[in-house]
Design a protein around this motif. Structure first.
Motif, PDB file in Angstrom:
ATOM      1  N   UNK A  97     -18.569  65.873  44.431  1.00  0.00           N
ATOM      2  CA  UNK A  97     -17.158  66.386  43.518  1.00  0.00           C
ATOM      3  C   UNK A  97     -16.441  66.587  44.988  1.00  0.00           C
ATOM      4  N   UNK A  98     -15.382  66.354  45.080  1.00  0.00           N
ATOM      5  CA  UNK A  98     -14.444  66.370  46.070  1.00  0.00           C
ATOM      6  C   UNK A  98     -13.305  66.562  46.470  1.00  0.00           C
ATOM      7  N   UNK A  99     -12.696  68.260  46.945  1.00  0.00           N
ATOM      8  CA  UNK A  99     -11.286  68.439  46.375  1.00  0.00           C
ATOM      9  C   UNK A  99     -10.462  68.304  47.604  1.00  0.00           C
ATOM     10  N   UNK A 100      -9.281  67.649  47.086  1.00  0.00           N
ATOM     11  CA  UNK A 100      -8.241  67.388  47.958  1.00  0.00           C
ATOM     12  C   UNK A 100      -6.745  67.797  47.533  1.00  0.00           C
ATOM     13  N   UNK A 101      -6.017  68.113  49.036  1.00  0.00           N
ATOM     14  CA  UNK A 101      -4.852  68.478  48.830  1.00  0.00           C
ATOM     15  C   UNK A 101      -4.450  67.121  47.907  1.00  0.00           C
ATOM     16  N   UNK A 102      -3.413  67.783  47.610  1.00  0.00           N
ATOM     17  CA  UNK A 102      -2.325  66.758  46.648  1.00  0.00           C
ATOM     18  C   UNK A 102      -0.840  67.510  46.548  1.00  0.00           C
ATOM     19  N   UNK A 103       0.066  65.857  46.461  1.00  0.00           N
ATOM     20  CA  UNK A 103       1.335  66.716  46.205  1.00  0.00           C
ATOM     21  C   UNK A 103       1.822  67.956  44.432  1.00  0.00           C
ATOM     22  N   UNK A 114       0.101  65.347  37.350  1.00  0.00           N
ATOM     23  CA  UNK A 114      -0.145  63.812  36.496  1.00  0.00           C
ATOM     24  C   UNK A 114      -1.458  63.133  36.439  1.00  0.00           C
ATOM     25  N   UNK A 115      -1.963  63.822  37.340  1.00  0.00           N
ATOM     26  CA  UNK A 115      -3.145  63.053  37.626  1.00  0.00           C
ATOM     27  C   UNK A 115      -4.655  63.689  37.130  1.00  0.00           C
ATOM     28  N   UNK A 116      -4.188  64.799  36.737  1.00  0.00           N
ATOM     29  CA  UNK A 116      -4.781  65.481  35.414  1.00  0.00           C
ATOM     30  C   UNK A 116      -4.964  65.729  33.671  1.00  0.00           C
ATOM     31  N   UNK A 117      -3.719  64.586  33.788  1.00  0.00           N
ATOM     32  CA  UNK A 117      -3.435  64.393  32.515  1.00  0.00           C
ATOM     33  C   UNK A 117      -4.151  63.288  32.787  1.00  0.00           C
ATOM     34  N   UNK A 118      -4.207  62.164  33.433  1.00  0.00           N
ATOM     35  CA  UNK A 118      -4.598  60.908  33.612  1.00  0.00           C
ATOM     36  C   UNK A 118      -5.820  60.941  33.703  1.00  0.00           C
ATOM     37  N   UNK A 119      -6.575  62.089  33.659  1.00  0.00           N
ATOM     38  CA  UNK A 119      -8.180  61.882  34.154  1.00  0.00           C
ATOM     39  C   UNK A 119      -9.286  62.651  34.052  1.00  0.00           C
ATOM     40  N   UNK A 120      -9.663  62.693  33.080  1.00  0.00           N
ATOM     41  CA  UNK A 120     -10.244  64.322  32.495  1.00  0.00           C
ATOM     42  C   UNK A 120     -11.470  64.857  33.927  1.00  0.00           C
ATOM     43  N   UNK A 121     -11.810  63.525  34.631  1.00  0.00           N
ATOM     44  CA  UNK A 121     -12.894  63.795  35.685  1.00  0.00           C
ATOM     45  C   UNK A 121     -12.233  64.515  36.746  1.00  0.00           C
ATOM     46  N   UNK A 161      -9.124  77.104  45.075  1.00  0.00           N
ATOM     47  CA  UNK A 161      -7.956  76.267  45.983  1.00  0.00           C
ATOM     48  C   UNK A 161      -6.816  76.981  45.224  1.00  0.00           C
ATOM     49  N   UNK A 162      -5.808  76.751  46.174  1.00  0.00           N
ATOM     50  CA  UNK A 162      -4.545  76.958  45.511  1.00  0.00           C
ATOM     51  C   UNK A 162      -4.650  76.118  44.513  1.00  0.00           C
ATOM     52  N   UNK A 163      -4.455  76.109  43.034  1.00  0.00           N
ATOM     53  CA  UNK A 163      -4.278  75.432  41.867  1.00  0.00           C
ATOM     54  C   UNK A 163      -3.230  74.265  42.219  1.00  0.00           C
ATOM     55  N   UNK A 164      -1.769  74.700  42.640  1.00  0.00           N
ATOM     56  CA  UNK A 164      -0.565  74.300  43.007  1.00  0.00           C
ATOM     57  C   UNK A 164      -1.287  72.676  43.620  1.00  0.00           C
ATOM     58  N   UNK A 165      -1.113  72.546  44.374  1.00  0.00           N
ATOM     59  CA  UNK A 165      -1.402  71.790  45.251  1.00  0.00           C
ATOM     60  C   UNK A 165      -2.196  71.164  45.973  1.00  0.00           C
ATOM     61  N   UNK A 181      -2.735  62.137  54.421  1.00  0.00           N
ATOM     62  CA  UNK A 181      -1.139  61.879  55.002  1.00  0.00           C
ATOM     63  C   UNK A 181      -0.397  63.158  54.465  1.00  0.00           C
ATOM     64  N   UNK A 182       0.015  64.179  53.914  1.00  0.00           N
ATOM     65  CA  UNK A 182       0.416  65.738  53.733  1.00  0.00           C
ATOM     66  C   UNK A 182      -0.162  66.097  54.500  1.00  0.00           C
ATOM     67  N   UNK A 183      -1.062  66.420  55.227  1.00  0.00           N
ATOM     68  CA  UNK A 183      -2.091  67.233  56.434  1.00  0.00           C
ATOM     69  C   UNK A 183      -1.583  66.819  57.395  1.00  0.00           C
ATOM     70  N   UNK A 184      -1.310  65.752  58.012  1.00  0.00           N
ATOM     71  CA  UNK A 184      -0.388  65.110  58.878  1.00  0.00           C
ATOM     72  C   UNK A 184       0.929  65.388  58.973  1.00  0.00           C
ATOM     73  N   UNK A 185       1.906  64.688  58.011  1.00  0.00           N
ATOM     74  CA  UNK A 185       2.961  65.216  57.985  1.00  0.00           C
ATOM     75  C   UNK A 185       3.517  66.858  58.576  1.00  0.00           C
ATOM     76  N   UNK A 186       3.006  67.220  58.084  1.00  0.00           N
ATOM     77  CA  UNK A 186       3.391  68.891  58.566  1.00  0.00           C
ATOM     78  C   UNK A 186       2.592  69.332  59.751  1.00  0.00           C
ATOM     79  N   UNK A 187       2.001  68.519  60.437  1.00  0.00           N
ATOM     80  CA  UNK A 187       1.928  68.795  62.215  1.00  0.00           C
ATOM     81  C   UNK A 187       2.918  68.576  62.745  1.00  0.00           C
TER      82      UNK A 187
END
Length: 123
Positions: free
Chosen positions: A51-57, A63-70, A77-81, A105-111
């Motif tokens: 698996x891979x864990x990724x930061x997400x809006x 939405x992604x969790x609703x569309x993909x069982x994977x 981790x912070x389950x909201x982000x 990109x989310x991380x870079x935007x915070x730099x």
């Protein structure tokens, strides 16, 4: 690549991002990818399932969790982000690579502007 992006492929994608650094702050079992000291991806190195864990809006994450069982809420981790994506081939490679880019990109935007300039090689 017909069987979906595996762990080696996602690690290579993470390392290819400008300024990306591979780190092991949680021990040898998890490769953590950071840009300017901030995490954007975590890849467990133990036995399958991969698996891979990724930061997400947050809205996109739901939405992604609703569309993909994977795709599930971030493991330890912070389950909201954060989302964890099972590398079982059910999420199309193109979408998975977009999610890695989105996380980065989310991380870079915070730099700071100076930190971002260092990544792009601009003065």
């Amino acid at each position: 690549m017909t069987h979906g992006a595996g762990r080696d492929r996602v690690i290579a994608e993470c390392l290819a991002k400008p300024g990306s650094v591979e780190d092991y702050p949680f021990g040898d079992e998890v490769a953590v990818f950071k840009v300017a000291g901030r995490m954007f991806a975590l890849v467990p190195l133990g036995p399958p399932p991969e698996s891979i864990s990724l930061k997400c809006d947050p809205d996109l994450a739901v939405d992604l969790r609703a569309r993909h069982t994977a795709i599930t809420a971030g493991y330890h981790l912070n389950k909201r982000h954060w989302n964890t994506v099972a590398l079982d081939g059910s999420v199309p490679d193109e979408e998975l690579l977009e999610l890695i880019e989105h996380s980065y990109e989310l991380v870079v935007a915070q730099l700071t502007r100076a930190q971002r300039a260092t990544l792009s090689g601009s003065p």
